[in-house]
Design a protein around this motif. Structure first.
Motif, PDB file in Angstrom:
ATOM      1  N   UNK A 138      33.077 123.134 -12.808  1.00  0.00           N
ATOM      2  CA  UNK A 138      32.716 123.323 -11.407  1.00  0.00           C
ATOM      3  C   UNK A 138      31.222 123.607 -11.272  1.00  0.00           C
ATOM      4  N   UNK A 139      30.694 123.317 -10.101  1.00  0.00           N
ATOM      5  CA  UNK A 139      29.301 123.678  -9.829  1.00  0.00           C
ATOM      6  C   UNK A 139      29.209 125.194  -9.705  1.00  0.00           C
ATOM      7  N   UNK A 140      28.005 125.726  -9.824  1.00  0.00           N
ATOM      8  CA  UNK A 140      27.846 127.189  -9.778  1.00  0.00           C
ATOM      9  C   UNK A 140      28.256 127.746  -8.418  1.00  0.00           C
ATOM     10  N   UNK A 141      28.017 127.004  -7.338  1.00  0.00           N
ATOM     11  CA  UNK A 141      28.419 127.465  -6.009  1.00  0.00           C
ATOM     12  C   UNK A 141      29.936 127.511  -5.879  1.00  0.00           C
ATOM     13  N   UNK A 142      30.606 126.476  -6.371  1.00  0.00           N
ATOM     14  CA  UNK A 142      32.066 126.445  -6.309  1.00  0.00           C
ATOM     15  C   UNK A 142      32.653 127.545  -7.182  1.00  0.00           C
ATOM     16  N   UNK A 143      32.050 127.780  -8.328  1.00  0.00           N
ATOM     17  CA  UNK A 143      32.540 128.813  -9.241  1.00  0.00           C
ATOM     18  C   UNK A 143      32.435 130.203  -8.610  1.00  0.00           C
ATOM     19  N   UNK A 144      31.397 130.418  -7.809  1.00  0.00           N
ATOM     20  CA  UNK A 144      31.232 131.719  -7.141  1.00  0.00           C
ATOM     21  C   UNK A 144      32.361 132.000  -6.163  1.00  0.00           C
ATOM     22  N   UNK A 145      32.968 130.954  -5.611  1.00  0.00           N
ATOM     23  CA  UNK A 145      34.034 131.153  -4.627  1.00  0.00           C
ATOM     24  C   UNK A 145      35.392 131.417  -5.270  1.00  0.00           C
ATOM     25  N   UNK A 146      35.490 131.245  -6.585  1.00  0.00           N
ATOM     26  CA  UNK A 146      36.759 131.466  -7.289  1.00  0.00           C
ATOM     27  C   UNK A 146      36.879 132.953  -7.623  1.00  0.00           C
ATOM     28  N   UNK A 147      38.039 133.564  -7.329  1.00  0.00           N
ATOM     29  CA  UNK A 147      38.214 134.996  -7.601  1.00  0.00           C
ATOM     30  C   UNK A 147      38.360 135.285  -9.095  1.00  0.00           C
ATOM     31  N   UNK A 148      37.239 135.589  -9.758  1.00  0.00           N
ATOM     32  CA  UNK A 148      37.227 135.858 -11.198  1.00  0.00           C
ATOM     33  C   UNK A 148      36.532 137.182 -11.476  1.00  0.00           C
ATOM     34  N   UNK A 200      49.634 137.075 -13.734  1.00  0.00           N
ATOM     35  CA  UNK A 200      50.114 135.859 -13.059  1.00  0.00           C
ATOM     36  C   UNK A 200      49.566 135.731 -11.642  1.00  0.00           C
ATOM     37  N   UNK A 201      49.422 136.855 -10.931  1.00  0.00           N
ATOM     38  CA  UNK A 201      48.902 136.809  -9.560  1.00  0.00           C
ATOM     39  C   UNK A 201      47.458 136.337  -9.538  1.00  0.00           C
ATOM     40  N   UNK A 202      46.654 136.811 -10.492  1.00  0.00           N
ATOM     41  CA  UNK A 202      45.260 136.395 -10.558  1.00  0.00           C
ATOM     42  C   UNK A 202      45.150 134.907 -10.881  1.00  0.00           C
ATOM     43  N   UNK A 203      45.980 134.441 -11.798  1.00  0.00           N
ATOM     44  CA  UNK A 203      45.991 133.014 -12.146  1.00  0.00           C
ATOM     45  C   UNK A 203      46.387 132.183 -10.927  1.00  0.00           C
ATOM     46  N   UNK A 204      47.400 132.651 -10.186  1.00  0.00           N
ATOM     47  CA  UNK A 204      47.852 131.919  -8.994  1.00  0.00           C
ATOM     48  C   UNK A 204      46.727 131.846  -7.960  1.00  0.00           C
ATOM     49  N   UNK A 205      45.975 132.934  -7.783  1.00  0.00           N
ATOM     50  CA  UNK A 205      44.864 132.937  -6.821  1.00  0.00           C
ATOM     51  C   UNK A 205      43.769 131.958  -7.257  1.00  0.00           C
ATOM     52  N   UNK A 206      43.500 131.902  -8.566  1.00  0.00           N
ATOM     53  CA  UNK A 206      42.485 130.982  -9.093  1.00  0.00           C
ATOM     54  C   UNK A 206      42.930 129.538  -8.866  1.00  0.00           C
ATOM     55  N   UNK A 207      44.194 129.238  -9.183  1.00  0.00           N
ATOM     56  CA  UNK A 207      44.707 127.876  -9.015  1.00  0.00           C
ATOM     57  C   UNK A 207      44.711 127.465  -7.549  1.00  0.00           C
ATOM     58  N   UNK A 208      45.043 128.409  -6.662  1.00  0.00           N
ATOM     59  CA  UNK A 208      45.050 128.107  -5.229  1.00  0.00           C
ATOM     60  C   UNK A 208      43.634 127.755  -4.766  1.00  0.00           C
ATOM     61  N   UNK A 209      42.640 128.515  -5.233  1.00  0.00           N
ATOM     62  CA  UNK A 209      41.262 128.247  -4.857  1.00  0.00           C
ATOM     63  C   UNK A 209      40.794 126.899  -5.407  1.00  0.00           C
ATOM     64  N   UNK A 210      41.226 126.566  -6.626  1.00  0.00           N
ATOM     65  CA  UNK A 210      40.873 125.268  -7.218  1.00  0.00           C
ATOM     66  C   UNK A 210      41.441 124.117  -6.396  1.00  0.00           C
ATOM     67  N   UNK A 211      42.671 124.290  -5.910  1.00  0.00           N
ATOM     68  CA  UNK A 211      43.278 123.245  -5.078  1.00  0.00           C
ATOM     69  C   UNK A 211      42.457 123.023  -3.813  1.00  0.00           C
ATOM     70  N   UNK A 212      41.959 124.117  -3.246  1.00  0.00           N
ATOM     71  CA  UNK A 212      41.142 124.001  -2.035  1.00  0.00           C
ATOM     72  C   UNK A 212      39.837 123.282  -2.356  1.00  0.00           C
ATOM     73  N   UNK A 213      39.225 123.623  -3.483  1.00  0.00           N
ATOM     74  CA  UNK A 213      37.952 123.013  -3.869  1.00  0.00           C
ATOM     75  C   UNK A 213      38.130 121.528  -4.184  1.00  0.00           C
ATOM     76  N   UNK A 214      39.170 121.194  -4.954  1.00  0.00           N
ATOM     77  CA  UNK A 214      39.366 119.809  -5.399  1.00  0.00           C
ATOM     78  C   UNK A 214      40.174 118.971  -4.420  1.00  0.00           C
TER      79      UNK A 214
END
Length: 168
Positions: free
Chosen positions: A34-44, A80-94
């Protein structure tokens, strides 16, 4: 008396743990692209975000392989909740890119059906009564000739542009 299999609580099997580890490592790889801007929006967590950002600086194959394993290890610490939040954000980005690609593939398939089968044109006319039928028939006839004579696909492309403009 031995315990019944359903009463044993041994937890996940070794294979299951391995699959989970591999999935999380693949998730980390997707995040690293991911680009650095997109990565900043992912809850990590900050340490994971920093490790993912470092991935782009690594040049050698072996170092990259080891770093990906390290990312997988960091990702395994997430619940698992954190992973689900990350995957949800990835779906929005992609997501928008995938939807647009699917739409373009549908238009290409419709164009191919129009060239191959006259019944497809009838269906298109029913869906879009205001369609310039004469122009579409001419384009289809020209596209068939182009294909037959191995000419550049000018009309073939024009049909695609026309379909794209219809917003099917």
């Amino acid at each position: 008396m031995p315990l019944k299999p359903e009463e044993d609580d041994l937890g996940p099997s070794k294979s299951e743990l391995k699959r989970e580890m591999t999935e999380r490592q693949k998730l980390a790889e997707v995040l690293s692209k991911l680009s650095s801007d997109a990565l900043k929006s992912v809850p990590l967590e900050e340490n994971i975000r920093d490790a993912i950002a470092q991935t782009q600086k690594i040049k050698t194959f072996e170092a990259l392989r080891r770093h990906k394993q390290y990312l997988g290890k960091l990702m395994r610490a997430l619940d698992a909740e954190e992973i689900a939040a990350i995957e949800k954000r990835l779906e929005i980005i992609e997501g928008p890119g995938k939807v647009e690609t699917a739409k373009l593939h549908q238009l290409e398939a419709l164009r191919d059906r129009l060239i191959a089968d006259d019944a497809a044109l009838t269906q298109l006319i029913e869906r879009f009564p205001d369609l310039d039928v004469q122009n579409v028939r001419t384009l289809i006839r020209n596209a068939r000739k182009e294909k037959e004579l191995n000419k550049p696909p000018k009309a073939y492309r024009e049909i695609f542009q026309l379909l794209r403009g219809l917003d099917t």
